[in-house]
Design a protein around this motif. Sequence first.
Motif, PDB file in Angstrom:
ATOM      1  N   HIS A 164       0.043 -11.737  -0.775  1.00  0.00           N
ATOM      2  CA  HIS A 164       1.147 -11.010  -0.140  1.00  0.00           C
ATOM      3  C   HIS A 164       2.359 -10.884  -1.063  1.00  0.00           C
ATOM      4  CE1 HIS A 164       3.436 -14.688   0.816  1.00  0.00           C
ATOM      5  NE2 HIS A 164       4.369 -13.940   1.376  1.00  0.00           N
ATOM      6  N   ALA A 165       2.396 -11.689  -2.130  1.00  0.00           N
ATOM      7  CA  ALA A 165       3.485 -11.615  -3.110  1.00  0.00           C
ATOM      8  C   ALA A 165       3.030 -10.970  -4.418  1.00  0.00           C
ATOM      9  CB  ALA A 165       4.019 -13.021  -3.376  1.00  0.00           C
ATOM     10  N   ALA A 166       1.857 -10.350  -4.405  1.00  0.00           N
ATOM     11  CA  ALA A 166       1.291  -9.793  -5.639  1.00  0.00           C
ATOM     12  C   ALA A 166       2.157  -8.714  -6.260  1.00  0.00           C
ATOM     13  CB  ALA A 166      -0.123  -9.256  -5.373  1.00  0.00           C
ATOM     14  N   ALA A 167       2.866  -7.958  -5.440  1.00  0.00           N
ATOM     15  CA  ALA A 167       3.736  -6.901  -5.987  1.00  0.00           C
ATOM     16  C   ALA A 167       4.799  -7.491  -6.907  1.00  0.00           C
ATOM     17  CB  ALA A 167       4.382  -6.115  -4.851  1.00  0.00           C
ATOM     18  N   GLU A 168       5.217  -8.727  -6.651  1.00  0.00           N
ATOM     19  CA  GLU A 168       6.204  -9.379  -7.523  1.00  0.00           C
ATOM     20  C   GLU A 168       5.637  -9.621  -8.915  1.00  0.00           C
ATOM     21  OE1 GLU A 168       7.906 -12.874  -5.745  1.00  0.00           O
ATOM     22  OE2 GLU A 168       8.119 -11.894  -3.804  1.00  0.00           O
ATOM     23  N   GLY A 169       4.322  -9.616  -9.024  1.00  0.00           N
ATOM     24  CA  GLY A 169       3.675  -9.765 -10.323  1.00  0.00           C
ATOM     25  C   GLY A 169       3.302  -8.439 -10.957  1.00  0.00           C
ATOM     26  N   GLY A 170       3.672  -7.344 -10.288  1.00  0.00           N
ATOM     27  CA  GLY A 170       3.390  -6.020 -10.843  1.00  0.00           C
ATOM     28  C   GLY A 170       2.121  -5.372 -10.325  1.00  0.00           C
ATOM     29  N   PHE A 171       1.510  -5.940  -9.310  1.00  0.00           N
ATOM     30  CA  PHE A 171       0.283  -5.366  -8.737  1.00  0.00           C
ATOM     31  C   PHE A 171       0.634  -4.349  -7.659  1.00  0.00           C
ATOM     32  CE2 PHE A 171      -0.950  -9.434 -10.483  1.00  0.00           C
ATOM     33  CZ  PHE A 171      -2.119  -9.125 -11.164  1.00  0.00           C
ATOM     34  N   ASP A 172      -0.088  -3.239  -7.645  1.00  0.00           N
ATOM     35  CA  ASP A 172       0.141  -2.163  -6.686  1.00  0.00           C
ATOM     36  C   ASP A 172      -0.799  -2.336  -5.498  1.00  0.00           C
ATOM     37  OD1 ASP A 172       0.650   0.138  -5.287  1.00  0.00           O
ATOM     38  OD2 ASP A 172      -0.266   1.484  -6.773  1.00  0.00           O
ATOM     39  N   LEU A 173      -0.296  -2.908  -4.412  1.00  0.00           N
ATOM     40  CA  LEU A 173      -1.134  -3.141  -3.230  1.00  0.00           C
ATOM     41  C   LEU A 173      -1.372  -1.871  -2.427  1.00  0.00           C
ATOM     42  CD1 LEU A 173       0.096  -6.624  -1.951  1.00  0.00           C
ATOM     43  CD2 LEU A 173      -1.916  -6.073  -3.338  1.00  0.00           C
ATOM     44  N   ALA A 174      -0.683  -0.786  -2.754  1.00  0.00           N
ATOM     45  CA  ALA A 174      -0.940   0.488  -2.074  1.00  0.00           C
ATOM     46  C   ALA A 174      -2.375   0.957  -2.307  1.00  0.00           C
ATOM     47  CB  ALA A 174       0.047   1.547  -2.546  1.00  0.00           C
ATOM     48  N   ARG A 175      -2.991   0.454  -3.350  1.00  0.00           N
ATOM     49  CA  ARG A 175      -4.384   0.800  -3.659  1.00  0.00           C
ATOM     50  C   ARG A 175      -5.370   0.120  -2.709  1.00  0.00           C
ATOM     51  NH1 ARG A 175      -4.540  -0.507 -10.085  1.00  0.00           N
ATOM     52  NH2 ARG A 175      -6.747  -0.700  -9.589  1.00  0.00           N
ATOM     53  N   TYR A 176      -4.884  -0.782  -1.868  1.00  0.00           N
ATOM     54  CA  TYR A 176      -5.764  -1.645  -1.080  1.00  0.00           C
ATOM     55  C   TYR A 176      -5.427  -1.605   0.416  1.00  0.00           C
ATOM     56  CZ  TYR A 176      -6.855  -3.429  -5.716  1.00  0.00           C
ATOM     57  OH  TYR A 176      -7.240  -3.531  -7.028  1.00  0.00           O
ATOM     58  N   PRO A 177      -5.862  -0.577   1.120  1.00  0.00           N
ATOM     59  CA  PRO A 177      -5.513  -0.477   2.551  1.00  0.00           C
ATOM     60  C   PRO A 177      -6.074  -1.611   3.403  1.00  0.00           C
ATOM     61  CG  PRO A 177      -7.077   1.241   1.917  1.00  0.00           C
ATOM     62  CD  PRO A 177      -6.609   0.600   0.652  1.00  0.00           C
ATOM     63  N   ALA A 178      -7.276  -2.082   3.107  1.00  0.00           N
ATOM     64  CA  ALA A 178      -7.856  -3.168   3.909  1.00  0.00           C
ATOM     65  C   ALA A 178      -7.081  -4.466   3.686  1.00  0.00           C
ATOM     66  CB  ALA A 178      -9.334  -3.359   3.578  1.00  0.00           C
ATOM     67  N   ILE A 179      -6.665  -4.714   2.453  1.00  0.00           N
ATOM     68  CA  ILE A 179      -5.851  -5.900   2.177  1.00  0.00           C
ATOM     69  C   ILE A 179      -4.520  -5.792   2.914  1.00  0.00           C
ATOM     70  CG2 ILE A 179      -4.500  -7.093   0.394  1.00  0.00           C
ATOM     71  CD1 ILE A 179      -6.813  -6.671  -1.534  1.00  0.00           C
ATOM     72  N   GLN A 180      -3.910  -4.630   2.890  1.00  0.00           N
ATOM     73  CA  GLN A 180      -2.627  -4.464   3.578  1.00  0.00           C
ATOM     74  C   GLN A 180      -2.753  -4.728   5.079  1.00  0.00           C
ATOM     75  OE1 GLN A 180       0.023  -1.144   2.270  1.00  0.00           O
ATOM     76  NE2 GLN A 180      -1.752  -0.596   1.011  1.00  0.00           N
ATOM     77  N   GLU A 181      -3.826  -4.247   5.688  1.00  0.00           N
ATOM     78  CA  GLU A 181      -4.033  -4.497   7.122  1.00  0.00           C
ATOM     79  C   GLU A 181      -4.254  -5.974   7.389  1.00  0.00           C
ATOM     80  OE1 GLU A 181      -7.220  -1.944   8.319  1.00  0.00           O
ATOM     81  OE2 GLU A 181      -6.093  -0.114   7.850  1.00  0.00           O
TER      82      GLU A 181
END
Length: 196
Positions: A164-181
Amino acid sequence: MYQVYGMAESGNCYKVKLLLTQLGLAYRWQETDTRQGATHTPEYLALNPAGKVPLLVLDDGRTLPESNAILCYLAEGSALWPVDRFARAQVLQWMFFEQYSHEPYIAVARAIRRFFPGREAELPALWKKGYLALDVLEQHLRRHDYLVAERYTVADIALYAYTHAAAEGGFDLARYPAIQEWLQRVAAEPGHIPLG
């Protein structure tokens, strides 16, 4: 009452705090900043020779380091630790995955971007391997609401902390709809608290 040595900004420490809170267990938090050398004093090394946080201290003085070992210990007998033998093994499978294929890349990229800007040259290699771990997680979560047994377990806590904090490391979670849900489902669990 448990005592926990931990650093509030650490995802590994957050896992322990989140589980203790969700189980309604009493604990004392001892903020222990590894960046200031707090885990390398003689007093701390007597408790945990590995010089890391988190560290759980039991009422009788016994100590238990390593976040995922602490999760297993605390969850024993609760709904977050499955009774079924195979489901327990699956929980451990995801916890091992978190420590060996996920955390070394996602958490380290986050730490570099937040605390160690001089190490930014390491980020491209960390992103490559971190995205591989997120791909595995996404593939699984496309078919399942939770990681094991179609319900919330300590496996979800273990993977949630740094995902849930991966974006702080530069990862784009928008690529992962199932993870976001899935992140939204975990955040909606009773007793949820934020990182930090």
